[in-house]
Design a protein around this motif. Structure first.
Motif, PDB file in Angstrom:
ATOM      1  N   VAL A 394       0.847  -1.199   0.000  1.00  0.00           N
ATOM      2  CA  VAL A 394       0.000   0.000   0.000  1.00  0.00           C
ATOM      3  C   VAL A 394       0.883   1.251   0.000  1.00  0.00           C
ATOM      4  N   LYS A 572      -4.918  -1.436  -0.733  1.00  0.00           N
ATOM      5  CA  LYS A 572      -5.673  -0.543   0.157  1.00  0.00           C
ATOM      6  C   LYS A 572      -5.598  -1.093   1.581  1.00  0.00           C
ATOM      7  N   GLY A 618      -9.124   1.473   3.879  1.00  0.00           N
ATOM      8  CA  GLY A 618      -9.332   1.643   2.445  1.00  0.00           C
ATOM      9  C   GLY A 618      -8.408   2.631   1.781  1.00  0.00           C
ATOM     10  N   HIS A 619      -7.503   3.269   2.552  1.00  0.00           N
ATOM     11  CA  HIS A 619      -6.584   4.251   1.965  1.00  0.00           C
ATOM     12  C   HIS A 619      -5.503   3.539   1.163  1.00  0.00           C
ATOM     13  N   GLY A 620      -5.139   4.110   0.046  1.00  0.00           N
ATOM     14  CA  GLY A 620      -4.053   3.587  -0.766  1.00  0.00           C
ATOM     15  C   GLY A 620      -3.947   4.376  -2.050  1.00  0.00           C
ATOM     16  N   HIS A 685      -6.736  -0.998 -10.443  1.00  0.00           N
ATOM     17  CA  HIS A 685      -7.474  -0.199  -9.474  1.00  0.00           C
ATOM     18  C   HIS A 685      -8.258  -1.090  -8.530  1.00  0.00           C
ATOM     19  N   THR A 686      -8.197  -0.752  -7.254  1.00  0.00           N
ATOM     20  CA  THR A 686      -8.994  -1.420  -6.236  1.00  0.00           C
ATOM     21  C   THR A 686     -10.184  -0.533  -5.925  1.00  0.00           C
ATOM     22  N   ASP A 751     -15.357   6.188  -3.651  1.00  0.00           N
ATOM     23  CA  ASP A 751     -14.555   7.401  -3.449  1.00  0.00           C
ATOM     24  C   ASP A 751     -15.501   8.590  -3.217  1.00  0.00           C
TER      25      ASP A 751
END
Length: 769
Positions: A394, A572, A618-620, A685-686, A751
């Motif tokens: 990540v 993520k 979920g950040h990444g 992409h996640t 998002d």
């Protein structure tokens, strides 16, 4: 059979056979044994239930009780060998359990990233692929006589508190993520050959188990006080999905008590829930010596015979340990237990062994009988371990951007830190012997000339004696990579963390090196749990931060590939990264998930905690940019009611319908999402889809309802279909533990893109529970 009972000559021959990896003789029903070949339980053509019942009918009570334990005894008169049930395959075949040993033709096995890292990929097909490879290698080792076929993995407990030492073993803090991981990994392990099992998996530790040793409280003495709401809403979700979606062959009960009852003695949890409501087709096993723990340590029963009886009558089928073999026969003699209760337990274990083919004669003639040494540590297996590590890394920060590094401008790299040349520590706990290791130093060395200084002698970093050489290296290099973080000396089984900061003087080393570095400074973190790196997040001299978790045998290669842009990161965070202040006055023993401002209680995980974070669940980041557009989605979905529930039988409370009053089978919300790569680099992409339910005190702030992985070349666009099962993922749980579907507007988030979906009941009946 105990090792001590074997003669030295027999023991030597046994060990020689195991070391060489020679094919093993049949476990039972050897076609060359004329005394058993004609017995009904050996007839492959007969239904498994008939074979199991025939075998049980031939056993004496003394033989039966010796089959209730992990080191199950042989029954020589029926041609059945002893069997060790305990093997582990958390992220590769492991020798933690006594059922598996490395050596001879099998010196190691592919060691994938620790589960928390693999979960960060949010890639269900990857998880299943890893399971297939692990079971290939497990079967190969079984065929060679060095492993079993019953694996007590995966660990699907919720990563509730960031200090938990075993959080690294789990798929993270979200129940849907954990349950999806469980189902797909188990499918990979067990195969898809109808009723036949490739290996038998086990989801553990049931339930509300997430404390090892904190502030004088250990897992053997802990009574987890959990509301019905949190049990249904959080703790049991991954296990239910593991059983119902993954069709797992086993569930393991945990050491702790839940609301005053040891889980391995709780009839409601085991017999009523796991086997009754969820329909487990398999066996329930105790964590090792759990029955002894609830008698000797928790003092739940007055006698050992009562403990054995309580466990078996509650639904326990197999004891990891010896307790049931020692006390079950006496429990029968004292009238505390009936022999039919023991028979019922054996039905579940023997059925699994027969599904594994253990009573089908020659292993080499069976569907997986040709797997052997060539199938372990194969190039393709090791490439999958590398790819899993790449997908799990990540990118937390990228100022400038400073990454990826340039092959032209960053030719000399200072590689610094106590994890910079890590090998064994990269694979985390419950690991085996890896096929080989690529450390970060070695991986980076494949791209550039390196100047290596460890800076601290180990991750504890108790002093600054080695700082000078590290600072000097940073002054001489084109870029500096600091590989810091934790290892099993800081977080592990029976070792919970005291706080969230980097240990010892690590933060000081990072800051001083960053200040002196001639080029960009990149911080790479190895850990299972989150770390409060607010200082690095806010320091402009630290250009980028990567979290690699424990990335497995190929971790160093994967880190280097991300640093130099060969891989565009797409991982993520599967857990919230909290500031140290979050845990300063928060007891690990408080199991409540929801916040309580009145009690100054912050709540747990992103679903219920609203306070400040270092990095959110979920950040990444990526080296490119993705834009979402929802191009197809309903605005209204009607929830059809059960035909028998119309009119006055419909239960609606606070405009929320009981899930069991709705026709749930094909009730879903379908989305079509366009994902456009607006940057200059190809990327995977996640995509995470969250839902915010209608306002109400039952509901989380938001909850993960779907996720998808999609590769999008630079400048192009891909359409991704998403299906959200209404009853499973848009429901919430009330204070009585009843799952309900809120009627009203649910906001779906991808998002910063939102889409409202109004759920409407087909018929609203009596507003009354």
């Amino acid at each position: 059979m105990a090792i001590a009972s074997l003669s030295p000559t027999v023991l030597f021959l046994l060990l020689l056979s195991v070391a060489s990896g020679d094919a093993i003789a049949p476990f039972a029903c050897d076609p060359k044994d004329s005394t058993t070949a004609t017995l009904p339980f050996c007839k492959v053509s007969r239904p498994i239930s008939d074979r199991v019942n025939d075998l049980i009918g031939r056993l004496t009570l003394q033989e039966k009780v010796k089959l209730l334990i992990s080191g199950a005894a042989a029954v020589p008169r029926l041609g059945i060998k002893g069997y060790e049930w305990w093997s582990e395959a958390l992220h590769g075949v492991s020798d933690v359990g006594p059922g598996t040993r490395f050596g001879g033709a099998f010196p190691g096995a592919t060691s994938f990233p620790q589960v928390i890292t693999t979960a960060a990929s949010f890639n269900a097909t990857l998880w299943e692929a890893i399971g297939r490879v692990v079971s290939d290698e497990a079967r190969a080792m079984y065929n060679g006589g060095t492993a079993g076929l019953t694996y007590w993995s995966p660990n699907v407990n919720i990563f509730r508190d960031p200090r938990w030492g075993r959080g690294q073993e789990t798929p993270g803090e979200d129940p849907v993520l954990a349950g999806t991981y469980a189902a797909f990994y188990v499918r990979g392990l067990q195969g898809s050959d109808g009723d036949r099992l490739k290996v038998a998996a086990s989801c553990k530790h049931f339930t509300a188990y997430d404390l090892d040793n904190w502030n004088g409280v250990d897992r053997f003495h802990f009574n987890a006080k959990v509301s019905k709401q949190d049990i249904e809403d959080t703790f049991d979700v991954p296990f239910k999905m593991c059983v119902q979606d993954g069709n797992v062959a086993s569930v393991m009960c945990s050491y702790n008590e839940v609301n005053g009852v040891p889980t391995c003695a709780d009839r409601n949890l085991l017999r009523n829930t796991v086997r009754g409501q969820w329909k487990l087709d398999g066996y329930i096993v105790s964590d090792c010596d759990s029955v002894g723990v609830f008698y000797n340590t928790q003092h739940y029963t007055a006698t050992p015979e009562q403990a054995a009886a309580d466990a078996i009558k509650a639904g326990l089928d197999l004891d990891c340990g010896f307790f049931l073999a020692q006390h079950s026969e006496d429990a029968v003699k004292k009238g505390l237990l009936k022999e039919i209760d023991i028979n019922n337990a054996l039905v579940n274990t023997l059925r699994v062994q027969m599904r594994l083919g253990m009573f089908d004669g020659e292993p080499s003639a069976q569907p997986y009988g040709k797997l052997g040494p060539k199938d372990v540590c194969s190039p393709s297996n090791q490439e999958l371990a590398l790819e899993a590590a790449r997908q799990g890394i990540v990118l937390l920060k990228n100022r400038g951007p400073s990454l990826p590094l340039s092959h032209l401008h960053h030719r000399t790299i200072a590689v610094i830190g106590p994890n910079s040349d890590a090998t064994v520590s990269m694979i985390g706990n419950y690991a085996g012997v890896a096929c080989g290791y690529t450390s970060p130093l070695k991986g980076i060395g494949n791209y550039a000339k390196t100047i290596h200084q460890i800076g601290c002698s180990d991750v504890a970093c108790r002093d600054d004696m080695l700082f000078g050489a590290a600072i000097d290296a940073a002054r001489r290099a084109d870029a500096t990579i600091l590989v810091m973080g934790l290892d099993q000396s800081i977080e592990a089984e029976f070792r919970d963390r005291k706080g969230l900061h980097l240990p010892g003087h690590q933060q000081e080393l990072v800051s001083k090196v960053a200040k002196a570095s001639r080029g960009p400074t990149i911080l790479v973190l190895m850990s299972g749990g989150p770390i409060d790196v607010s200082f690095a997040k806010n320091d402009p001299r630290i250009a980028a931060i990567l979290w690699a978790g424990y990335p497995g045998q190929a971790g160093g290669a994967a880190i280097a590939d991300v640093l130099y842009g060969t891989t565009n990161p797409g991982g993520k965070l599967p857990m919230t990264w909290y500031p140290q202040e979050y845990v300063s006055n928060l007891a690990m023993t408080n199991m409540a998930m929801r916040s309580s401002p009145r009690r100054n209680y912050p709540g747990r995980t992103y679903r219920f905690y609203k306070g400040p974070v270092v990095y959110p669940f979920g950040h990444g980041l990526s080296y490119t940019n993705f834009v979402h557009t929802i191009v197809g989605a309903p605005k209204v979905v009607v929830v059809p009611l059960d035909g028998h529930r119309h009119s006055r039988n419909v239960t609606v409370l606070g405009k929320a319908i009981k899930v069991n009053h709705a026709r749930c089978n094909k009730l879903s919300v379908g989305l079509q999402v366009n994902v456009k790569n607006t940057g200059s680099k190809d990327g995977t992409h996640t995509m995470l889809v969250f839902s915010t339910p209608p306002a109400g005190h039952w509901a989380p702030h938001k909850q993960l309802v779907a996720f998808a992985k999609v590769h999008v070349p630079a400048g192009s666009e891909q359409r991704v279909p998403i299906s959200i099962h209404v009853c499973k993922f848009l429901s919430v749980v009330d204070t009585l533990g009843v799952r309900r579907i809120p009627i009203g507007v649910h906001h779906l988030h991808i998002d910063n893109v939102k889409h409202p979906v109004s759920l409407q009941a087909e018929t609203l009946g009596v507003i009354k529970s």
